[in-house]
Enzyme design. Structure first.
Site, mmCIF file in Angstrom:
data_model
loop_
_atom_site.group_PDB
_atom_site.id
_atom_site.type_symbol
_atom_site.label_atom_id
_atom_site.label_comp_id
_atom_site.label_asym_id
_atom_site.label_seq_id
_atom_site.Cartn_x
_atom_site.Cartn_y
_atom_site.Cartn_z
ATOM 1 N N SER A 61 -15.190 -14.649 -6.726
ATOM 2 C CA SER A 61 -16.603 -14.666 -6.315
ATOM 3 C C SER A 61 -17.478 -15.582 -7.149
ATOM 4 C CB SER A 61 -17.174 -13.241 -6.370
ATOM 5 O OG SER A 61 -17.059 -12.705 -7.682
ATOM 6 N N GLU B 153 -30.060 -10.270 -8.441
ATOM 7 C CA GLU B 153 -30.807 -9.009 -8.480
ATOM 8 C C GLU B 153 -31.604 -8.870 -9.779
ATOM 9 O OE1 GLU B 153 -28.198 -6.062 -5.737
ATOM 10 O OE2 GLU B 153 -27.308 -6.512 -7.688
ATOM 11 N N HIS C 76 -22.421 -12.007 -11.165
ATOM 12 C CA HIS C 76 -22.707 -12.971 -10.107
ATOM 13 C C HIS C 76 -24.041 -13.657 -10.339
ATOM 14 C CE1 HIS C 76 -20.007 -9.896 -8.206
ATOM 15 N NE2 HIS C 76 -19.324 -11.017 -8.036
#
Length: 404
Positions: free
Chosen positions: A172, A337, A344
């Site tokens: 990812s 976030e 990430h």
């Protein structure tokens, strides 16, 4: 759409097509642009901000996209992303009445795999895709462009192209992330290269070196890679999870063995392997230093690169330098976030990590240096968030990537 439907759709596309497509959007408002229909081209998504997604039905291949940006009526600032949010152009400014031309290469692919020879083992006809893959623009029968910021697009020209390809295999932290606020260095890398090389990002969120094989993603890469292409390999975040016993790889024996196998498969096809150490997670100790969670795997990559005489891009080292330079206060702004996610990146952080990769490409892989357009970048002195705005993609349902 099911995987079988996606395969049927891909199989229905003509095998030998050499399209040249010209689309005139000059003088058209967003409302006047046609909607997309299968087999044609048009707008798939529109946003009140003026951003839009434009798709062109095309079979698998490498395409050169030449855009004419600008408008007679107003100034603009255009950011362009391709397929699933791969950054191609960032914040191209045009004055009222000005027209500028920009060109880049895009890799378009489907899930189909070549049929095996008679009596050969059969493992599947297509890459194993999940619901996120099927809902994305990465595995379909079209080239998709996302125009963001204050886009001013007058014309789109698309033609087939031949160029070296940089295949990316990883997890990812490399993969095309389908939705905001998540992003990866693999998505940002195309904007740091010229239009004589194309990035083919096959990385997958949650992937390990074993799952990349089991889902036939490496089979897809090997079916396409050719002499003179490049294979960048970066795994580790998920391979280290002992709680995933089917895909766990220990850093001393099995992880290096798989790395060597990937290297050997690339070389057997005349391609050039490059090994990349995994970026570290954002975990600070009390002294403002990043805690080591991936060091054994990064060291294994360094050793394999040395013994196999493979170029090494040490992103683990540079990611630590970047995060420590930003410190515990600013570094959360480089992660999704608002820093709640410690693995990430967001667009800003992904750009920083991609810049570290591009910088080392220039330094450590001389053959790739002519393709790198990135200016000076020092991981110990990264640009601050407010100096590096990147237009976000159109709003979609947020979906946290697999893996951690």
């Amino acid at each position: 759409m099911s995987c079988s439907m996606a395969l049927a759709l891909a199989t229905s596309m003509p095998a030998a097509v050499n399209p040249t497509i010209d689309i005139d959007l000059s003088g058209k408002t967003l409302a006047e642009m046609p909607g997309f229909r299968a087999g044609g081209n048009g707008v798939e998504r529109r946003d009140a901000s003026g951003g839009f997604v434009y798709s062109i039905s095309l079979p698998e291949g490498t395409y050169r996209v030449t855009l004419t940006l600008g408008d007679k009526r107003s100034a603009g600032r255009t950011t362009v992303k391709a397929e699933s949010r791969r950054l191609m152009l960032r914040d191209v400014a045009t004055r009222r009445g000005q027209a500028v031309s920009r060109s880049f290469l895009v890799d378009v692919r489907d899930a189909r795999l070549p049929a095996p020879p008679a009596n050969a083992p059969r493992s599947g006809q297509a890459v194993s895709l999940d619901e996120r893959d099927l809902a994305s623009f990465s595995w379909d029968d079209k080239l998709t462009l996302e125009f963001l910021g204050q886009p001013r697009v007058s014309a789109i020209h698309v033609e087939r192209a031949e160029a070296p390809r940089l295949f990316l295999a990883g997890d990812s932290t490399v993969a095309d992330q389908y939705t905001e606020p998540f992003a990866s260095w693999g998505q940002m890398l195309p904007a740091m290269l010229n239009d004589h090389v194309v990035v083919a990002n096959h990385a997958k969120s949650g992937a390990t070196m074993k799952s990349f094989l089991a889902q036939l993603r490496f089979s897809k890469v090997l079916s396409q890679i050719r002499k003179g292409d490049w294979l960048f390999v970066q795994f580790g975040h998920n391979d280290q999870k002992a709680e995933w016993p089917m895909t766990y790889l220990d850093p001393v024996q099995t992880y290096p063995a798989y790395l060597r196998a990937y290297v050997a498969e690339a070389r057997a096809r005349g391609a050039h392997p490059v090994l990349v150490t995994s970026p570290e997670r954002r975990n600070f100790d009390g002294a403002g230093k990043i805690k080591d969670t991936l060091g054994a795997y990064a060291e294994a990559v360094r050793k394999v690169a040395a013994t196999e005489n493979v170029p090494l891009i040490d992103l683990n080292r540079d990611s630590i330098a970047i995060m420590e330079a930003l410190g515990p206060e600013v570094s959360p702004r480089a992660f999704a976030e608002n820093g709640k996610d410690r693995t990430h990146n967001d667009n800003y952080g992904a750009w920083l990590f991609a810049a570290a990769v591009a910088r080392q490409m220039r330094e450590k892989v001389p053959e790739l240096a002519p393709y790198v357009t990135l200016g000076e970048f020092d991981p110990a002195h990264p640009p601050l968030p407010d100096t590096l705005p990147i237009a976000p993609s159109l709003p979609l349902e947020e979906s946290k990537p697999e893996g951690s």
